[in-house]
Design a protein around this motif. Sequence first.
Motif, PDB file in Angstrom:
ATOM      1  N   PRO A 135     -13.501  22.400  24.421  1.00 45.98           N
ATOM      2  CA  PRO A 135     -14.016  23.698  24.885  1.00 45.98           C
ATOM      3  C   PRO A 135     -15.068  23.517  25.981  1.00 45.98           C
ATOM      4  CG  PRO A 135     -14.980  23.131  22.779  1.00 45.98           C
ATOM      5  CD  PRO A 135     -13.959  22.071  23.078  1.00 45.98           C
ATOM      6  N   GLU A 136     -15.261  24.563  26.744  1.00 42.60           N
ATOM      7  CA  GLU A 136     -16.291  24.567  27.787  1.00 42.60           C
ATOM      8  C   GLU A 136     -17.683  24.702  27.178  1.00 42.60           C
ATOM      9  OE1 GLU A 136     -15.903  24.211  31.148  1.00 42.60           O
ATOM     10  OE2 GLU A 136     -13.788  23.804  30.742  1.00 42.60           O
ATOM     11  N   TRP A 137     -17.792  25.437  26.062  1.00 50.38           N
ATOM     12  CA  TRP A 137     -19.073  25.685  25.406  1.00 50.38           C
ATOM     13  C   TRP A 137     -18.921  25.600  23.893  1.00 50.38           C
ATOM     14  CZ3 TRP A 137     -17.144  28.943  29.194  1.00 50.38           C
ATOM     15  CH2 TRP A 137     -17.835  28.940  30.403  1.00 50.38           C
ATOM     16  N   ARG A 150     -15.782  27.762  22.450  1.00 50.03           N
ATOM     17  CA  ARG A 150     -15.487  28.820  23.411  1.00 50.03           C
ATOM     18  C   ARG A 150     -14.915  28.182  24.679  1.00 50.03           C
ATOM     19  NH1 ARG A 150     -15.290  31.412  19.653  1.00 50.03           N
ATOM     20  NH2 ARG A 150     -16.449  33.266  19.108  1.00 50.03           N
ATOM     21  N   TYR A 151     -13.813  28.758  25.160  1.00 47.89           N
ATOM     22  CA  TYR A 151     -13.097  28.219  26.308  1.00 47.89           C
ATOM     23  C   TYR A 151     -13.294  29.048  27.563  1.00 47.89           C
ATOM     24  CZ  TYR A 151     -10.906  25.302  22.820  1.00 47.89           C
ATOM     25  OH  TYR A 151     -10.701  24.401  21.813  1.00 47.89           O
ATOM     26  N   ARG A 152     -13.813  30.262  27.390  1.00 45.05           N
ATOM     27  CA  ARG A 152     -14.072  31.157  28.523  1.00 45.05           C
ATOM     28  C   ARG A 152     -15.504  31.668  28.450  1.00 45.05           C
ATOM     29  NH1 ARG A 152      -9.025  35.159  27.822  1.00 45.05           N
ATOM     30  NH2 ARG A 152      -7.413  33.580  27.786  1.00 45.05           N
ATOM     31  N   ARG A 153     -16.011  32.036  29.598  1.00 44.63           N
ATOM     32  CA  ARG A 153     -17.362  32.603  29.643  1.00 44.63           C
ATOM     33  C   ARG A 153     -17.291  34.041  29.131  1.00 44.63           C
ATOM     34  NH1 ARG A 153     -22.042  31.054  31.368  1.00 44.63           N
ATOM     35  NH2 ARG A 153     -23.587  32.596  32.005  1.00 44.63           N
ATOM     36  N   SER A 154     -17.630  34.225  27.893  1.00 37.81           N
ATOM     37  CA  SER A 154     -17.574  35.535  27.241  1.00 37.81           C
ATOM     38  C   SER A 154     -18.973  36.151  27.222  1.00 37.81           C
ATOM     39  CB  SER A 154     -17.073  35.361  25.810  1.00 37.81           C
ATOM     40  OG  SER A 154     -17.999  34.570  25.073  1.00 37.81           O
ATOM     41  N   LEU A 156     -20.684  36.603  24.569  1.00 35.97           N
ATOM     42  CA  LEU A 156     -21.439  35.751  23.644  1.00 35.97           C
ATOM     43  C   LEU A 156     -21.993  34.519  24.355  1.00 35.97           C
ATOM     44  CD1 LEU A 156     -22.400  34.749  20.864  1.00 35.97           C
ATOM     45  CD2 LEU A 156     -20.077  33.900  20.475  1.00 35.97           C
ATOM     46  N   VAL A 157     -21.177  33.880  25.173  1.00 37.09           N
ATOM     47  CA  VAL A 157     -21.625  32.689  25.908  1.00 37.09           C
ATOM     48  C   VAL A 157     -22.715  33.056  26.907  1.00 37.09           C
ATOM     49  CG1 VAL A 157     -20.905  30.931  27.586  1.00 37.09           C
ATOM     50  CG2 VAL A 157     -19.475  31.398  25.578  1.00 37.09           C
ATOM     51  N   ALA A 158     -22.538  34.171  27.586  1.00 32.25           N
ATOM     52  CA  ALA A 158     -23.502  34.593  28.607  1.00 32.25           C
ATOM     53  C   ALA A 158     -24.825  35.074  28.011  1.00 32.25           C
ATOM     54  CB  ALA A 158     -22.897  35.700  29.467  1.00 32.25           C
ATOM     55  N   ASN A 159     -24.778  35.651  26.800  1.00 35.46           N
ATOM     56  CA  ASN A 159     -25.981  36.236  26.229  1.00 35.46           C
ATOM     57  C   ASN A 159     -26.004  36.046  24.706  1.00 35.46           C
ATOM     58  OD1 ASN A 159     -28.333  37.670  25.889  1.00 35.46           O
ATOM     59  ND2 ASN A 159     -27.384  39.681  26.192  1.00 35.46           N
ATOM     60  N   PRO A 160     -26.197  34.823  24.229  1.00 33.48           N
ATOM     61  CA  PRO A 160     -26.151  34.572  22.784  1.00 33.48           C
ATOM     62  C   PRO A 160     -27.255  35.291  22.010  1.00 33.48           C
ATOM     63  CG  PRO A 160     -26.894  32.616  23.952  1.00 33.48           C
ATOM     64  CD  PRO A 160     -26.439  33.600  24.985  1.00 33.48           C
ATOM     65  N   ALA A 161     -28.381  35.620  22.660  1.00 37.99           N
ATOM     66  CA  ALA A 161     -29.480  36.304  21.970  1.00 37.99           C
ATOM     67  C   ALA A 161     -29.089  37.704  21.516  1.00 37.99           C
ATOM     68  CB  ALA A 161     -30.708  36.370  22.880  1.00 37.99           C
ATOM     69  N   ALA A 162     -28.049  38.274  22.117  1.00 39.18           N
ATOM     70  CA  ALA A 162     -27.609  39.619  21.743  1.00 39.18           C
ATOM     71  C   ALA A 162     -26.744  39.607  20.480  1.00 39.18           C
ATOM     72  CB  ALA A 162     -26.833  40.247  22.897  1.00 39.18           C
ATOM     73  N   TYR A 163     -26.447  38.426  19.968  1.00 42.37           N
ATOM     74  CA  TYR A 163     -25.564  38.290  18.811  1.00 42.37           C
ATOM     75  C   TYR A 163     -26.256  37.495  17.713  1.00 42.37           C
ATOM     76  CZ  TYR A 163     -22.119  39.778  22.209  1.00 42.37           C
ATOM     77  OH  TYR A 163     -21.451  40.494  23.152  1.00 42.37           O
ATOM     78  N   GLN A 164     -25.691  37.563  16.517  1.00 40.85           N
ATOM     79  CA  GLN A 164     -26.183  36.748  15.417  1.00 40.85           C
ATOM     80  C   GLN A 164     -25.010  36.140  14.674  1.00 40.85           C
ATOM     81  OE1 GLN A 164     -27.093  40.183  12.166  1.00 40.85           O
ATOM     82  NE2 GLN A 164     -28.711  39.757  13.590  1.00 40.85           N
ATOM     83  N   CYS A 165     -25.267  35.091  13.937  1.00 42.07           N
ATOM     84  CA  CYS A 165     -24.253  34.359  13.195  1.00 42.07           C
ATOM     85  C   CYS A 165     -23.554  35.288  12.209  1.00 42.07           C
ATOM     86  CB  CYS A 165     -24.892  33.179  12.466  1.00 42.07           C
ATOM     87  SG  CYS A 165     -23.734  32.234  11.445  1.00 42.07           S
ATOM     88  N   ARG A 173     -27.255  29.700  19.723  1.00 48.26           N
ATOM     89  CA  ARG A 173     -27.512  29.051  21.007  1.00 48.26           C
ATOM     90  C   ARG A 173     -26.192  28.522  21.549  1.00 48.26           C
ATOM     91  NH1 ARG A 173     -28.482  24.455  17.846  1.00 48.26           N
ATOM     92  NH2 ARG A 173     -27.536  22.618  18.789  1.00 48.26           N
ATOM     93  N   VAL A 174     -26.108  28.382  22.845  1.00 48.19           N
ATOM     94  CA  VAL A 174     -24.889  27.904  23.491  1.00 48.19           C
ATOM     95  C   VAL A 174     -25.188  26.567  24.154  1.00 48.19           C
ATOM     96  CG1 VAL A 174     -23.175  28.371  25.270  1.00 48.19           C
ATOM     97  CG2 VAL A 174     -24.054  30.234  23.864  1.00 48.19           C
ATOM     98  N   ASP A 175     -24.332  25.591  23.876  1.00 51.11           N
ATOM     99  CA  ASP A 175     -24.422  24.271  24.501  1.00 51.11           C
ATOM    100  C   ASP A 175     -23.144  24.000  25.264  1.00 51.11           C
ATOM    101  OD1 ASP A 175     -26.925  23.713  23.332  1.00 51.11           O
ATOM    102  OD2 ASP A 175     -25.959  23.040  21.497  1.00 51.11           O
ATOM    103  N   PRO A 176     -23.236  23.332  26.392  1.00 49.45           N
ATOM    104  CA  PRO A 176     -22.018  23.003  27.139  1.00 49.45           C
ATOM    105  C   PRO A 176     -21.221  21.872  26.477  1.00 49.45           C
ATOM    106  CG  PRO A 176     -23.937  22.108  28.239  1.00 49.45           C
ATOM    107  CD  PRO A 176     -24.442  22.899  27.070  1.00 49.45           C
TER     108      PRO A 176
END
Length: 180
Positions: A135-137, A150-154, A156-165, A173-176
């Motif tokens: 995956p990309e992320w 995650r394989y696409r910039r979604s 969630l990837v762009a703004n992980p703080a707006a989501y929760q587990c 958090r998002v890591d490459p």
Amino acid sequence: MATVSDKSLPDPAAYSVSRPCTHEEFLAAAKVYARAVVRATALSVTVSDLSWTVSTRAKRRAGAVRHRNGEPESVSLAWRQFEHGGWSATASTVRHELIHVHLLNENNDPGHGPAFRQLAETLETTVHCQRFTDPEWWVHCEDCETRLARYRRSKLVANPAAYQCGNCGGDLRVDPGDPS
């Protein structure tokens, strides 16, 4: 629903195609193998009624059945899975997709529910394929062990703080790239 036979499955190695090969050779081997599986198991599938294609773009799914109004139309197989996992992985995907076609034909069921899981066990295949492309992320939960590829910039990837587990409600958090 029609009962699937307990006869032994055909040996995938007897129908294998090796790399390098063309997409046409790959699909020819897949269709011949699919016909052998249908004969051995009495699935309600007519292989020649389906359009068979190769996906060179698929990264997350190893195969797919396209259908319209509950009627199966085509089977797509991921070239990357064949490149990374070989014929054995592809043969498992062929069996997986044949189950989808059978269940669509029998009761308009395209999902991975109980009937699918039972047939997957009978046909010695998996419900979900193993990852064959990195995956990309990676989305990680800060509080539990949840990790999502995650394989696409979604969003969630762009703004992980707006989501929760989804498991524990923790911060994400998002890591490459690499999962380690």
